[in-house]
Design a protein around this motif. Structure first.
Motif, mmCIF file in Angstrom:
data_model
loop_
_atom_site.group_PDB
_atom_site.id
_atom_site.type_symbol
_atom_site.label_atom_id
_atom_site.label_comp_id
_atom_site.label_asym_id
_atom_site.label_seq_id
_atom_site.Cartn_x
_atom_site.Cartn_y
_atom_site.Cartn_z
ATOM 1 N N LEU A 268 -19.709 -3.289 4.852
ATOM 2 C CA LEU A 268 -18.588 -2.503 5.356
ATOM 3 C C LEU A 268 -18.900 -1.914 6.733
ATOM 4 O O LEU A 268 -18.059 -1.940 7.639
ATOM 5 N N ALA A 351 -17.231 5.134 2.109
ATOM 6 C CA ALA A 351 -17.048 3.683 2.062
ATOM 7 C C ALA A 351 -15.593 3.311 2.336
ATOM 8 O O ALA A 351 -15.313 2.343 3.061
ATOM 9 N N LEU A 355 -14.060 0.947 5.418
ATOM 10 C CA LEU A 355 -13.171 -0.193 5.176
ATOM 11 C C LEU A 355 -11.888 -0.053 5.986
ATOM 12 O O LEU A 355 -11.436 -1.014 6.631
#
Length: 374
Positions: A268, A351, A355
């Protein structure tokens, strides 16, 4: 003199280079003078008050008055406090036991009217700190709270040489700086190489005369962007393997978390960094300008991401700027996985941000490339 005049005219026409001459020292001055602060204040912490008495509330108020920590919430158990540290919701937890009043009576940190003596074998610390020891500066600030003048609460003399609170440092009890540096270095090296490689991707095609060929092909802009970044994903993973492998071999810094979680979050971050590099590539007119733009991103990433200086020590404005950088979010993630055995559920906010940044960057780069083709 003719050559000198020519160089000055070229420099005046190159607005980006001229801007770098002014902006780089200005940015460094602001970052080092305003944003960087090793005197840490308002460290996010949680409280587990098992006593829930006037005495325990007075202890909490006294600790907060130091401004070293800022209590975010009250939790019911020590397990919840440890989980908050793993998730990076807090850097420390203040644990007040049920028998805090009895401990205070026996504590040699308080004057003779309350204490049963310095040599009392039953005397124990009044309360306990649990801290994330991976950052030595944060751990040092928490350890400075070990001895507090509690005698002021009772108008009694205090023995400052006797620890008032017990401090337990998790994840780095030996306080080795390299433990914090090795995982952080992954984020800095990936930021530098991934953005540097892709920031020149589009302008390189123009300088080599390949742009016309790309325009005549049926390939869509988003396909060009994806094709540009895929080779560098493998390069980034190789770099991660080298850094963490040597870190374990040379400095005994091993990965505490699951490798599949580490692989996923690293992918990512690599995608987010590559998409940012592509956006810069659509803005630059040549490879030199692309490198100059990379410096603008790399410098704040090193200074504001938490790699060199604790995020908690920065003023609010600097923290808001740091939160715009992918490196800041990855720094929390990589240290959580490598040092604290954090799971994917513990890392979802950062996270998810990476993304979203990667998708948005890819869309922006594609739209700007389409505009350039037009």
């Amino acid at each position: 003199m003719a050559i000198l005049r020519k160089e000055l005219l070229q420099l005046r026409r190159d607005r980006l280079t001229f801007g770098m001459i002014v902006m780089i020292p200005l940015i460094q001055l602001v970052l080092f003078g305003y944003a960087i602060n090793t005197e840490i204040r308002h460290i996010p912490a949680v409280v587990v008050d098992q006593s829930d008495t006037n005495l325990s509330r007075s202890l909490i108020q006294m600790v907060e008055a130091t401004q070293v920590v800022r209590f975010e919430k009250h939790l019911a158990s020590v397990a919840e406090a440890e989980r908050a540290i793993v998730r990076a919701e807090a850097r420390a937890a203040f644990i007040i036991p049920r028998d805090v009043a009895q401990r205070l009576v026996r504590s040699p940190a308080i004057g003779s009217r309350f204490a049963s003596g310095v040599d009392d074998p039953t005397a124990r610390p009044i309360a306990q700190w649990i801290a994330d020891g991976s950052d030595t500066l944060v751990a040092g600030a928490i350890r400075a709270l070990r001895s507090m003048p509690l005698g002021e609460m009772f108008r009694e003399p205090a023995n400052a040489a006797v620890p008032t609170f017990e401090v337990a440092l998790f994840y780095n009890p030996e306080q080795r700086t390299v433990v914090n540096i090795v995982p952080g270095l992954v984020g800095i090296i990936l930021t530098m190489t991934m953005i540097m490689f892709t920031s020149a991707a589009i302008v390189r095609e123009s300088e080599r005369g390949n742009m016309e060929m790309l325009i005549t092909t049926p390939i869509r802009p988003v396909e060009i962007m994806i094709g540009k970044i895929i080779p560098y994903v493998g390069i980034g993973l190789i770099q991660v393997g080298i850094i963490l492998g040597l870190g374990a071999l040379l400095f005994s810094v091993t990965v505490a978390g699951a490798l599949w979680v580490l692989l996923l979050v690293t992918l990512l971050f690599i995608l987010a960094s590559l998409s940012l590099g592509l956006v810069l590539s659509t803005l630059a007119r040549n490879q030199l300008q692309a490198m100059q733009m990379t410096v603008f991103v790399l410098l704040p990433s090193i200074l504001l991401s938490g790699f060199m200086f604790p995020y908690e020590g920065m003023p609010k404005g600097a923290q808001m700027l740091a939160d715009l950088l992918p490196a800041t979010h990855f720094m929390r993630i990589i240290r959580g996985v490598v040092l604290r055995d954090a799971g994917l559920g513990d890392l979802l906010p950062d996270a998810g941000w990476l993304l979203g940044f990667a998708v948005l960057g890819l869309i922006v780069a594609s739209l700007r490339f389409r505009k350039r083709l037009d």
